[in-house]
Design a protein around this motif. Structure first.
Motif, PDB file in Angstrom:
ATOM      1  N   GLU A   1       2.936  14.439  -8.143  1.00 43.72           N
ATOM      2  CA  GLU A   1       3.633  15.632  -8.191  1.00 43.72           C
ATOM      3  C   GLU A   1       4.244  15.824  -9.620  1.00 43.72           C
ATOM      4  O   GLU A   1       4.402  17.086  -9.931  1.00 43.72           O
ATOM      5  CB  GLU A   1       5.009  15.067  -7.395  1.00 43.72           C
ATOM      6  CG  GLU A   1       4.797  15.454  -5.643  1.00 43.72           C
ATOM      7  CD  GLU A   1       5.865  15.034  -4.998  1.00 43.72           C
ATOM      8  OE1 GLU A   1       6.735  14.473  -5.909  1.00 43.72           O
ATOM      9  OE2 GLU A   1       5.823  15.439  -3.745  1.00 43.72           O
ATOM     10  N   GLN A   2       4.321  14.919 -10.551  1.00 43.66           N
ATOM     11  CA  GLN A   2       4.957  14.998 -11.929  1.00 43.66           C
ATOM     12  C   GLN A   2       3.861  15.861 -12.537  1.00 43.66           C
ATOM     13  O   GLN A   2       4.007  16.806 -13.287  1.00 43.66           O
ATOM     14  CB  GLN A   2       4.897  13.721 -12.484  1.00 43.66           C
ATOM     15  CG  GLN A   2       6.352  13.109 -12.164  1.00 43.66           C
ATOM     16  CD  GLN A   2       6.553  11.671 -12.560  1.00 43.66           C
ATOM     17  OE1 GLN A   2       5.712  11.070 -13.150  1.00 43.66           O
ATOM     18  NE2 GLN A   2       7.638  11.059 -11.972  1.00 43.66           N
ATOM     19  N   TRP A   3       2.460  15.407 -12.415  1.00 42.19           N
ATOM     20  CA  TRP A   3       1.391  15.960 -13.178  1.00 42.19           C
ATOM     21  C   TRP A   3       1.066  17.568 -12.748  1.00 42.19           C
ATOM     22  O   TRP A   3       1.246  18.421 -13.711  1.00 42.19           O
ATOM     23  CB  TRP A   3       0.018  15.500 -12.715  1.00 42.19           C
ATOM     24  CG  TRP A   3      -1.001  15.883 -13.436  1.00 42.19           C
ATOM     25  CD1 TRP A   3      -1.263  15.729 -14.908  1.00 42.19           C
ATOM     26  CD2 TRP A   3      -1.927  16.941 -12.976  1.00 42.19           C
ATOM     27  NE1 TRP A   3      -2.397  16.396 -15.105  1.00 42.19           N
ATOM     28  CE2 TRP A   3      -3.023  17.384 -13.935  1.00 42.19           C
ATOM     29  CE3 TRP A   3      -1.998  17.659 -11.721  1.00 42.19           C
ATOM     30  CZ2 TRP A   3      -3.936  18.074 -13.748  1.00 42.19           C
ATOM     31  CZ3 TRP A   3      -3.112  18.463 -11.508  1.00 42.19           C
ATOM     32  CH2 TRP A   3      -4.071  18.851 -12.511  1.00 42.19           C
ATOM     33  N   GLU A   4       1.439  17.869 -11.258  1.00 36.32           N
ATOM     34  CA  GLU A   4       1.341  19.171 -10.891  1.00 36.32           C
ATOM     35  C   GLU A   4       2.468  19.961 -11.342  1.00 36.32           C
ATOM     36  O   GLU A   4       2.639  21.014 -11.773  1.00 36.32           O
ATOM     37  CB  GLU A   4       1.159  19.102  -9.284  1.00 36.32           C
ATOM     38  CG  GLU A   4      -0.118  18.737  -8.757  1.00 36.32           C
ATOM     39  CD  GLU A   4       0.013  18.902  -7.520  1.00 36.32           C
ATOM     40  OE1 GLU A   4       1.029  18.964  -6.591  1.00 36.32           O
ATOM     41  OE2 GLU A   4      -1.060  18.652  -6.827  1.00 36.32           O
ATOM     42  N   THR A   5       3.592  19.270 -11.338  1.00 33.95           N
ATOM     43  CA  THR A   5       4.965  19.855 -11.671  1.00 33.95           C
ATOM     44  C   THR A   5       4.644  20.503 -13.337  1.00 33.95           C
ATOM     45  O   THR A   5       4.999  21.612 -13.682  1.00 33.95           O
ATOM     46  CB  THR A   5       6.189  19.049 -11.677  1.00 33.95           C
ATOM     47  OG1 THR A   5       6.114  18.800 -10.271  1.00 33.95           O
ATOM     48  CG2 THR A   5       7.487  19.952 -12.248  1.00 33.95           C
ATOM     49  N   ALA A   6       4.422  19.420 -14.387  1.00 30.52           N
ATOM     50  CA  ALA A   6       4.039  19.716 -15.744  1.00 30.52           C
ATOM     51  C   ALA A   6       2.899  20.593 -15.682  1.00 30.52           C
ATOM     52  O   ALA A   6       3.034  21.655 -16.678  1.00 30.52           O
ATOM     53  CB  ALA A   6       3.740  18.262 -16.382  1.00 30.52           C
TER      54      ALA A   6
ATOM     55  N   ASN B   1       0.801  -1.101   0.056  1.00 33.90           N
ATOM     56  CA  ASN B   1       0.047  -0.065   0.000  1.00 33.90           C
ATOM     57  C   ASN B   1       0.802   1.241  -0.100  1.00 33.90           C
ATOM     58  O   ASN B   1       0.575   2.207  -0.777  1.00 33.90           O
ATOM     59  CB  ASN B   1      -1.017   0.019   1.142  1.00 33.90           C
ATOM     60  CG  ASN B   1      -2.201  -1.147   1.241  1.00 33.90           C
ATOM     61  OD1 ASN B   1      -2.367  -1.595   0.299  1.00 33.90           O
ATOM     62  ND2 ASN B   1      -2.613  -1.505   2.256  1.00 33.90           N
ATOM     63  N   SER B   2       2.105   1.174   0.657  1.00 37.42           N
ATOM     64  CA  SER B   2       2.743   2.234   0.876  1.00 37.42           C
ATOM     65  C   SER B   2       3.492   2.562  -0.674  1.00 37.42           C
ATOM     66  O   SER B   2       3.666   3.794  -0.947  1.00 37.42           O
ATOM     67  CB  SER B   2       3.869   2.012   1.827  1.00 37.42           C
ATOM     68  OG  SER B   2       4.855   3.149   1.920  1.00 37.42           O
TER      69      SER B   2
ATOM     70  N   VAL C   1       1.568   6.638  -6.618  1.00 39.68           N
ATOM     71  CA  VAL C   1       0.421   7.970  -6.733  1.00 39.68           C
ATOM     72  C   VAL C   1       0.831   9.272  -6.560  1.00 39.68           C
ATOM     73  O   VAL C   1       0.687  10.202  -7.324  1.00 39.68           O
ATOM     74  CB  VAL C   1      -0.880   7.532  -6.126  1.00 39.68           C
ATOM     75  CG1 VAL C   1      -1.838   8.623  -6.098  1.00 39.68           C
ATOM     76  CG2 VAL C   1      -1.415   6.194  -6.519  1.00 39.68           C
ATOM     77  N   ARG C   2       1.562   9.332  -5.505  1.00 39.27           N
ATOM     78  CA  ARG C   2       2.220  10.563  -5.004  1.00 39.27           C
ATOM     79  C   ARG C   2       3.162  11.211  -5.924  1.00 39.27           C
ATOM     80  O   ARG C   2       3.228  12.439  -6.147  1.00 39.27           O
ATOM     81  CB  ARG C   2       2.685  10.577  -3.747  1.00 39.27           C
ATOM     82  CG  ARG C   2       3.388  11.941  -3.093  1.00 39.27           C
ATOM     83  CD  ARG C   2       4.097  11.812  -1.696  1.00 39.27           C
ATOM     84  NE  ARG C   2       5.318  10.923  -2.236  1.00 39.27           N
ATOM     85  CZ  ARG C   2       6.475  11.724  -2.429  1.00 39.27           C
ATOM     86  NH1 ARG C   2       6.280  12.906  -2.997  1.00 39.27           N
ATOM     87  NH2 ARG C   2       7.547  10.786  -2.983  1.00 39.27           N
TER      88      ARG C   2
END
Length: 551
Positions: free
Chosen positions: A214-219, A202-203, A209-210
């Motif tokens: 982050e990659q999506w938000e950075t892009a 799960n971790s 997912v995290r």
């Protein structure tokens, strides 16, 4: 003693013996029952202790999704449960064939922390990852058991950490109490491994997912164009930094705002574009000037795939103000090139007869027998021929492809000399010229005479602009130079400014706002051409012109 008495005594003796035997048997049964009760009680207490410990471990593991904290807790509790001298958790890589990583280790195995282990290694740590079940090893010959290339122990138990059909790593515990693992130890270790594997899986999934988030938000934030997600009312639910910068507000302040109103004020065009996107109709991007921002924007919209019913729409906002300005400059350059080719041939053809007319009229003016009336006509002919010749020379300058020479030119010196050249005419018009010159201005590479013509044209235009100022308004020209990687020259004046409708045609050849006979419309177009061939650019800011040249 009678026979009856003997018989009675015998019966009594036999009864007493039987009673004593029954009592002994009863005592033995009671002792066994008490021992069994104590054993059951101890077993129950041990199981309760294990249950509470496992509950504690489950609580600790489920309280965090941080991988480092989870593996540290697994090692600590495994050593505590089995009273072992050492424990280690090795995690498998997401990529096949990559080394295992010892994420946590304690006790005698603590030196292994952070070390990579080849998955093909024959040691117990790597071997457990490929195993299907718990492996218990104790070498009867007394030889050490190898866990990794540089670590060995006397006894060890290794279990793969498997969850959802995927092995995430291995758990190895070494040297338990008494030197051997009991069946209860093995059962407890298997239970710990099962809990740990699920939490680690799960971790790892949470970490993936995290990272993806982050990659999506950075892009999302790295895009230079504004990007927003709007709901069915057209209000912004997500926005990137570029949109915040475009609207000149922080990103949190953008959320909840109506995007159409923020960009264009009261306009139905944007809402129509959103409605078309929700209906999955493909439309060309909208290019419009934003009166609120004073910028040209290209707006494109798209429906989010899978959004049923279609409510949310992605909007891309591109600031094309500079791009359109560059496109206009390119069109202007092409127009100049076309006109240059045309006028070059015409100017050469006109130059010869004009030279003849000017020369002949000058020759006739030297004749003493001419009367005053004829001499006046010849002067007019000579003056007009000279004027036409000057126009032709301007045309040739305009049509010329590059500077006549390439030398190092001090633009400050060119500016000073040109101001001195025009000072008498400007002084007659009551115009003051102020200088703000950078002392250490680097030289530029170019044609000194061509650059002087640029300065002369700009000063002349500025002088004509302020000439008509009323007495209450100062007649002032400010000439400024500076350097910031490029050499800059700015000529500003206190004139009335340039009307908006004139700006797009300012550098167009033969365009002029002056009265007929007062100008040819070639001054600024020639200036534009000279600056361009010097590798620079010229820009107009309402009441000033700025020239930028590479040094």
């Amino acid at each position: 003693m009678t026979d009856r008495t003997v018989v009675l005594l015998s019966v009594l003796v036999l009864g007493a013996g039987a009673a004593a035997g029954a009592l002994v048997h009863l005592r033995r049964r009671l002792a066994q029952s008490d021992a069994e009760r104590r054993r059951v009680t101890e077993e129950l207490n041990r199981r309760l202790s294990e249950l509470f410990s496992l509950q504690e471990l489950s609580f600790v593991l489920s309280s965090s999704l941080q991988l480092e904290r989870i593996v540290d807790q697994v090692v600590r509790y495994a050593m505590r449960f089995l009273e072992a001298r050492g424990a280690v958790v090795a995690l498998a890589s997401d990529s096949p064939g990559e080394p295992l990583r010892v994420a946590a280790a304690g006790g005698t195995l603590a030196p292994l922390v952070g070390r990579p282990i080849d998955p093909r290694d024959a040691g117990l740590v790597a071997r457990a990852v490929a195993s299907e079940r718990l492996e218990l090893v104790r070498n009867s010959s007394g030889e050490p058991i190898r866990l990794s290339p540089d670590m060995a122990v006397q006894a060890a138990a290794a279990v793969p950490l498997r969850a959802h059909g995927v092995v995430v790593g291995s758990l190895v515990v070494c040297d338990p109490r008494g030197g051997a693992f009991t069946p209860e130890d093995i059962r407890l270790l298997s239970t710990v491994a099962t809990h740990a594997a699920v939490v680690l899986a799960n971790s790892r999934f949470f970490e993936l997912v995290r990272r993806a988030k982050e990659q999506w938000e950075t892009a999302f934030d790295a895009l230079r164009d504004g990007l927003a997600v709007v709901d069915e009312q057209g209000r912004i639910t997500r926005a990137n930094r570029a949109l915040g910068a475009l609207l000149n507000v922080p990103v949190p302040a953008v959320i909840g705002e109506h995007l159409g109103s923020a960009l264009m004020g009261e306009s139905d065009v944007f809402l129509q574009l959103l409605d078309a996107a929700r209906r999955d109709e493909r439309r060309d991007p909208l290019t419009v000037r934003s009166p609120r921002l004073g910028r040209m924007l290209r707006i494109d919209v798209a429906r989010i795939p899978g959004d049923r019913p279609a409510r949310n729409v992605v909007v891309l906002i591109e600031d094309v103000t500079d791009a359109q300005a560059m496109e206009s400059q390119l069109i202007q350059s092409e127009k100049l090139a076309a006109v240059g080719q045309l006028v070059s041939g015409v100017a050469h053809e006109l130059n010869n007869p004009l030279t003849s007319i000017a020369g002949l009229s000058e020759f006739l003016l030297e004749q003493k027998q001419l009367g005053p009336h004829d001499r006046g006509h010849l002067k007019v002919i000579h003056e007009q021929a000279e004027r036409a010749g000057k126009i032709v020379r301007n045309l040739l300058t305009f049509a010329r492809k590059g500077p006549g020479e390439r030398t190092r030119v001090d633009l400050n010196d060119v500016l000073q000399r040109t101001i001195l050249l025009t000072s008498y005419d400007l002084r007659l018009k009551g115009v003051d010229v102020e200088r703000e010159l950078e002392p250490e201005l680097p030289d530029v590479l170019g044609d000194r005479h061509a650059l002087q013509q640029v300065v002369l044209n700009l000063l002349t235009n500025a002088g004509q602009a302020v000439e008509q100022n009323p007495d209450s308004r100062p007649r002032r020209i400010v000439a400024r130079t500076w350097f910031d990687g490029q050499v800059h020259l700015r000529i500003s004046d206190s004139g009335p400014g340039i009307p908006n409708e004139v700006l797009p045609q300012l550098f167009t050849p033969f365009f002029t706002t002056k009265e007929p006979g007062q100008g040819t419309g070639l001054g600024l177009s020639i200036t534009y051409s000279i600056v361009e061939v010097h590798g620079g650019h010229i820009a107009v800011e309402r009441d000033m012109a700025a020239v930028h040249l590479d040094n």
